[in-house]
Design an enzyme around this catalytic site. Structure first.
Site, PDB file in Angstrom:
ATOM      1  N   ARG A 191       0.848  -1.191   0.000  1.00 48.52           N
ATOM      2  CA  ARG A 191       0.000   0.000   0.000  1.00 48.52           C
ATOM      3  C   ARG A 191       0.885   1.242   0.000  1.00 48.52           C
ATOM      4  O   ARG A 191       1.950   1.259   0.616  1.00 48.52           O
ATOM      5  CB  ARG A 191      -0.877   0.019   1.252  1.00 48.52           C
TER       6      ARG A 191
ATOM      7  N   TYR B 106      -1.214  -3.461  -7.175  1.00 46.57           N
ATOM      8  CA  TYR B 106      -1.118  -4.175  -5.890  1.00 46.57           C
ATOM      9  C   TYR B 106      -2.456  -4.184  -5.148  1.00 46.57           C
ATOM     10  O   TYR B 106      -3.122  -3.151  -5.051  1.00 46.57           O
ATOM     11  CB  TYR B 106      -0.035  -3.533  -4.999  1.00 46.57           C
TER      12      TYR B 106
ATOM     13  N   LYS C 169      -9.737  -1.834   1.578  1.00 47.80           N
ATOM     14  CA  LYS C 169      -9.459  -0.690   2.455  1.00 47.80           C
ATOM     15  C   LYS C 169     -10.205   0.557   1.967  1.00 47.80           C
ATOM     16  O   LYS C 169     -10.650   1.373   2.757  1.00 47.80           O
ATOM     17  CB  LYS C 169      -7.962  -0.402   2.518  1.00 47.80           C
TER      18      LYS C 169
ATOM     19  N   HIS D 126     -11.302  -1.505  11.390  1.00 44.74           N
ATOM     20  CA  HIS D 126     -10.225  -2.399  10.942  1.00 44.74           C
ATOM     21  C   HIS D 126     -10.041  -3.476  12.015  1.00 44.74           C
ATOM     22  O   HIS D 126      -9.087  -3.465  12.769  1.00 44.74           O
ATOM     23  CB  HIS D 126      -8.953  -1.546  10.770  1.00 44.74           C
TER      24      HIS D 126
ATOM     25  N   SER E 138      -1.295  -3.676  10.848  1.00 53.38           N
ATOM     26  CA  SER E 138      -0.801  -4.731   9.954  1.00 53.38           C
ATOM     27  C   SER E 138       0.366  -5.474  10.581  1.00 53.38           C
ATOM     28  O   SER E 138       1.191  -4.872  11.267  1.00 53.38           O
ATOM     29  CB  SER E 138      -0.339  -4.113   8.626  1.00 53.38           C
TER      30      SER E 138
ATOM     31  N   CYS F 146       0.558  -7.714  12.964  1.00 55.04           N
ATOM     32  CA  CYS F 146       0.572  -7.966  14.417  1.00 55.04           C
ATOM     33  C   CYS F 146      -0.171  -9.261  14.751  1.00 55.04           C
ATOM     34  O   CYS F 146      -0.601  -9.467  15.879  1.00 55.04           O
ATOM     35  CB  CYS F 146      -0.058  -6.801  15.168  1.00 55.04           C
ATOM     36  N   GLY F 147      -0.381 -10.099  13.744  1.00 47.92           N
ATOM     37  CA  GLY F 147      -0.974 -11.403  14.016  1.00 47.92           C
ATOM     38  C   GLY F 147      -2.489 -11.432  13.982  1.00 47.92           C
ATOM     39  O   GLY F 147      -3.114 -12.264  14.620  1.00 47.92           O
ATOM     40  N   LYS F 148      -3.109 -10.518  13.199  1.00 47.24           N
ATOM     41  CA  LYS F 148      -4.576 -10.480  13.100  1.00 47.24           C
ATOM     42  C   LYS F 148      -5.149 -11.793  12.581  1.00 47.24           C
ATOM     43  O   LYS F 148      -6.031 -12.377  13.182  1.00 47.24           O
ATOM     44  CB  LYS F 148      -5.002  -9.353  12.142  1.00 47.24           C
ATOM     45  N   THR F 149      -4.595 -12.237  11.419  1.00 42.10           N
ATOM     46  CA  THR F 149      -5.126 -13.464  10.811  1.00 42.10           C
ATOM     47  C   THR F 149      -4.880 -14.663  11.732  1.00 42.10           C
ATOM     48  O   THR F 149      -5.744 -15.518  11.897  1.00 42.10           O
ATOM     49  CB  THR F 149      -4.510 -13.685   9.408  1.00 42.10           C
TER      50      THR F 149
ATOM     51  N   ASP G  75     -10.194  -9.118   9.147  1.00 48.46           N
ATOM     52  CA  ASP G  75      -9.644  -7.800   8.828  1.00 48.46           C
ATOM     53  C   ASP G  75     -10.600  -6.634   9.052  1.00 48.46           C
ATOM     54  O   ASP G  75     -10.179  -5.574   9.473  1.00 48.46           O
ATOM     55  CB  ASP G  75      -9.182  -7.796   7.359  1.00 48.46           C
TER      56      ASP G  75
ATOM     57  N   SER H  37       4.485 -10.428   0.476  1.00 47.57           N
ATOM     58  CA  SER H  37       3.770 -11.276  -0.488  1.00 47.57           C
ATOM     59  C   SER H  37       2.454 -11.752   0.142  1.00 47.57           C
ATOM     60  O   SER H  37       2.334 -11.836   1.364  1.00 47.57           O
ATOM     61  CB  SER H  37       4.637 -12.458  -0.915  1.00 47.57           C
ATOM     62  N   ARG H  38       1.493 -12.083  -0.707  1.00 43.87           N
ATOM     63  CA  ARG H  38       0.112 -12.267  -0.229  1.00 43.87           C
ATOM     64  C   ARG H  38      -0.549 -13.542  -0.751  1.00 43.87           C
ATOM     65  O   ARG H  38      -0.192 -14.049  -1.812  1.00 43.87           O
ATOM     66  CB  ARG H  38      -0.752 -11.086  -0.696  1.00 43.87           C
TER      67      ARG H  38
ATOM     68  N   ASP I  48      -1.310 -20.112  22.142  1.00 45.99           N
ATOM     69  CA  ASP I  48      -1.337 -19.801  23.580  1.00 45.99           C
ATOM     70  C   ASP I  48      -2.011 -18.460  23.885  1.00 45.99           C
ATOM     71  O   ASP I  48      -2.303 -18.161  25.044  1.00 45.99           O
ATOM     72  CB  ASP I  48       0.077 -19.845  24.162  1.00 45.99           C
ATOM     73  N   ASN I  49      -2.292 -17.676  22.856  1.00 42.30           N
ATOM     74  CA  ASN I  49      -3.075 -16.454  23.079  1.00 42.30           C
ATOM     75  C   ASN I  49      -4.475 -16.803  23.586  1.00 42.30           C
ATOM     76  O   ASN I  49      -5.192 -15.951  24.116  1.00 42.30           O
ATOM     77  CB  ASN I  49      -3.150 -15.615  21.795  1.00 42.30           C
TER      78      ASN I  49
END
Length: 601
Positions: A86, A216, A225, A245, A267, A269-272, A294, A384-385, A511-512
């Site tokens: 982005r 992209y 977004k 978000h 972005s 930080c382990g969202k998925t 997301d 990469s996505r 473990d979260n």
């Protein structure tokens, strides 16, 4: 690899599915006259159309077909090396006054911007196909659902939109024939993929997005977004709902009691990972399900917040994704997926840094060059996505399609912080929670262009995505709180705190669940918490740490509130609020003073 699609003449019955809405027909005709395409392709979202477009994309070298035995019905796309993330510096909010866009957005005057963009679009699709992509954001029967039409000259965008949204006839039907109905107009052209001619412009008052010069995902899948957050947040404030978000997950106890949680992380930080969390063995019988990874659209009903995920697919970062970090994501991308900027192995499989197993002895890297484990360059781009349908997720929540949404018990804010922020704490009330969200920060990563590792304030993880003045956005949050009789509890988490030697103190990933369990306990009214100046903290025995190899010292460090660190943190909060130039509501300034006063006691 070429990104530019030459014109295609499809077989009869494909590409000619025009809607009956005159406003849409007039708009497409205007863009056609401006851009001068060879032909116009009206998408209907059918399987027949999809097969045809995939074959065309391979023929034009836009996609590479992967080995069907390794990754069935999946493809690789390589974007231009100058076009891999982005571009916040070229993203504009175009409102009549600069104040409406506010201090955190790049502002551009609407009439001038239209004029500049129309200049760039003039004749831009000569020799190419103009695709019209009708889509909806949200479940088909949700009151929150929005209709969009994206015009694009990129076949990759069309195929990605088919995964990421509910695309085709469903949108045409939802819009109907009323030429005054609300819908989003999106225009995208690759132009010549030159960074000097790359602009992503939003016109909130016109419900319009124009994106040029990029191929992209985050810049060109205008549903994501652009509509779901930047235009969405503007509409949400005007119409009295919230566009955030945030991931949405369901968590169900062995007794069958279920809660839903929404969480905002910047972005990378382990969202998925969190949205698809698999509880450790110790939590046998607990189930975590994904509503979204997301974006959350939330409305008030019966004094509570109810959320839907407006998307229909996942557009996730690949590097570091493996069967240890995120088994459900790995299962979600095993088939029917598009990969962008990963490496291609000699047997037609995909590879990236952090994937399970040893690296291949030889591969073609994301730029199309030979790669071996001795190469200096990475095989896959750090950003990469994967693009995969939600239906591929083995833990998709059964109420994912529920039009009225799922009831939210807790909202979690979090970022990547090496120090200061404890593993988890709870706000004292809604207003204090809004303050936590407004001041949250994260150390930067590769998901956006710019320096890596700096602490960047990112209110509610919406800094790049709020489509209007951030001060008014904070006011909207405060106003929503006043309308809620049963508000979600608000928490802050930090999985990334480091101890001596720079090692992460917390194992993270599955473990979260241990932190999530405490959050759910609090939602159910448990008393397991200690009061601190920053909020409610779990006591040493309130977190279920059974079967976890973690010593008392590490737990103390994870939950520590260091007064010196917090003095600096509060000074940074003030500095950040001041930098916004007087738009921050008094309630949040007062919250900062109250936190400082609690430390002074």
């Amino acid at each position: 690899m070429k990104n530019i699609a030459p014109a295609i003449s499809p077989p009869s019955g494909i590409g000619d599915n025009k809607p009956a809405n005159q406003a849409v027909l007039d708009w497409v005709h205007e863009v056609e006259l401006l851009t001068k395409p060879e032909n116009v392709f009206w998408c209907d979202g059918s399987d027949r159309e999809h097969e045809y477009l995939l074959q065309e994309a391979v023929r034009q070298n836009v996609l590479i077909k992967l080995n069907d035995r390794k990754v069935p019905r999946s493809y690789l796309h390589r974007s231009n090396p100058n076009d891999v993330a982005r571009v916040e510096q070229f993203t504009f909010i175009c409102t009549p006054t600069k104040e409406e866009a506010g201090p955190t957005n790049n502002w551009s005057e609407p009439a001038e911007t239209y004029s500049k963009l129309h200049g760039l679009l003039k004749g831009a699709m000569r020799g190419r196909t103009l695709f019209v992509v009708p889509y909806i954001m949200g479940p088909p029967d949700s009151p929150l659902t929005k209709v969009g039409f994206e015009i694009t000259d990129s076949i990759y965008v069309v195929l990605s939109m088919r995964i990421m949204t509910r695309m085709g006839a469903v949108a045409v039907k939802r819009l109907g024939q009323d030429s005054a109905a609300e819908w989003n107009r999106g225009v995208h052209s690759l132009l010549d993929v030159d960074p000097a001619r790359r602009f992503i412009c939003h016109f909130p008052q016109d419900n319009t997005i124009i994106s040029v010069g990029s191929g992209y995902g985050g810049n060109v899948l205008l549903s994501k977004k652009c509509l779901a957050l930047r235009i969405g947040s503007y509409l949400a404030r005007k119409q009295g709902w919230m566009a955030e978000h945030m991931l949405i997950l369901g968590v169900e106890s062995p007794e069958g009691k279920k809660h839903y949680v929404a969480a905002a992380f910047p972005s990378a930080c382990g969202k998925t990972n969190f949205a698809m969390l698999i509880p450790p063995k110790h939590f046998a019988g607990w189930k975590v399900t994904t509503v979204g990874d997301d974006i959350a659209w939330m409305q008030i009903r019966d004094g509570r917040l109810f959320a839907v995920n407006p998307e229909n697919g996942y557009f996730g970062v690949v590097p570091g994704t493996n069967y240890k970090s995120n088994p459900n994501a790995m299962k979600s991308i095993e088939h029917d997926s598009l990969y962008t900027n990963v490496a291609l192995t000699d047997d037609g499989d995909v590879w990236w840094e952090g994937k399970d197993g040893p690296p291949p002895k030889h591969a073609i890297d994301w730029r199309g060059n030979d790669w071996t484990p001795d190469s200096k360059e990475k095989a896959a781009h750090p950003n990469s996505r994967f693009t995969a349908p939600v239906r591929n997720n083995p833990v998709l929540d059964p109420d994912f399609e529920k039009g009225e949404g799922v009831p939210i018990s807790a909202i979690i804010f979090g970022g990547r912080r090496s120090n200061t922020m404890p593993l988890v704490f709870q706000s004292f009330d809604w207003e204090h929670g809004v303050y936590l969200g407004a001041t949250m920060a994260s150390e930067t990563t590769a998901a956006a262009t710019g320096a890596v590792g700096q602490v960047r304030r990112d209110p509610m993880a919406m800094l790049p995505f709020c489509g209007y003045n951030i001060g008014d956005y904070f006011r909207h949050w405060l106003a929503i709180g006043k309308r809620l009789t049963n508000p979600p509890l608000i928490f802050n988490v930090n999985w990334f705190r480091k101890g001596e030697g720079g090692k992460f103190l917390w194992p993270g990933f599955g473990d979260n669940m241990r932190v999530l369990k405490w959050i759910i306990d609090r939602c159910e009214g448990s008393n397991g918490a200690l009061k601190s100046p920053v909020g409610w903290l779990p006591g040493l025995h309130d977190l279920d740490l059974a079967e976890l190899d973690l010593d008392h010292k590490s737990v103390d460090e994870l939950l520590e509130i260091d007064h010196e660190d917090w003095k600096k943190e509060l000074a940074e909060h003030k500095k950040f609020f001041d930098s916004l130039g007087g738009v921050v509501p008094d309630e949040l300034m007062k919250q900062r003073e109250e936190v400082a006063a609690r430390f002074a006691k």
